[in-house]
Design a protein around this motif. Structure first.
Motif, PDB file in Angstrom:
ATOM      1  N   GLU A  18      45.250  41.621  46.962  1.00  0.00           N
ATOM      2  CA  GLU A  18      44.301  41.293  45.894  1.00  0.00           C
ATOM      3  C   GLU A  18      44.620  39.937  45.282  1.00  0.00           C
ATOM      4  N   HIS A  19      45.889  39.689  45.058  1.00  0.00           N
ATOM      5  CA  HIS A  19      46.313  38.427  44.461  1.00  0.00           C
ATOM      6  C   HIS A  19      46.000  37.252  45.397  1.00  0.00           C
ATOM      7  N   LYS A  22      42.237  36.632  45.476  1.00  0.00           N
ATOM      8  CA  LYS A  22      41.794  35.941  44.265  1.00  0.00           C
ATOM      9  C   LYS A  22      42.125  34.448  44.349  1.00  0.00           C
ATOM     10  N   LYS A  25      39.727  32.712  46.765  1.00  0.00           N
ATOM     11  CA  LYS A  25      38.398  32.535  46.167  1.00  0.00           C
ATOM     12  C   LYS A  25      38.405  31.354  45.208  1.00  0.00           C
TER      13      LYS A  25
END
Length: 62
Positions: A18-19, A22, A25
């Protein structure tokens, strides 16, 4: 396990992905590309999902 199934990953591996996603992105990658890069990075670091059995922590490659 079907392709794309993330159920065998630990919570830590999921948080790492997830990190990374992110961060990708934020650098301007699309959602799909960011997810692909994130899981590829986690797989490269840890060798995939949870592994069971004695002696799995021993990495013979250095």
């Amino acid at each position: 396990m079907t392709q794309g199934d993330k159920s065998t990953y630990t919570d830590k591996q999921k948080r790492q992905a997830e990190h990374i996603e992110k961060s990708e992105k934020a650098r301007g990658a699309s959602t799909r590309t960011a997810e692909r890069i994130a899981w590829a990075t986690v797989n490269k670091q840890d060798g995939g999902g949870k592994k069971s059995g004695s002696g799995r922590k021993h990495d013979t490659k250095h």
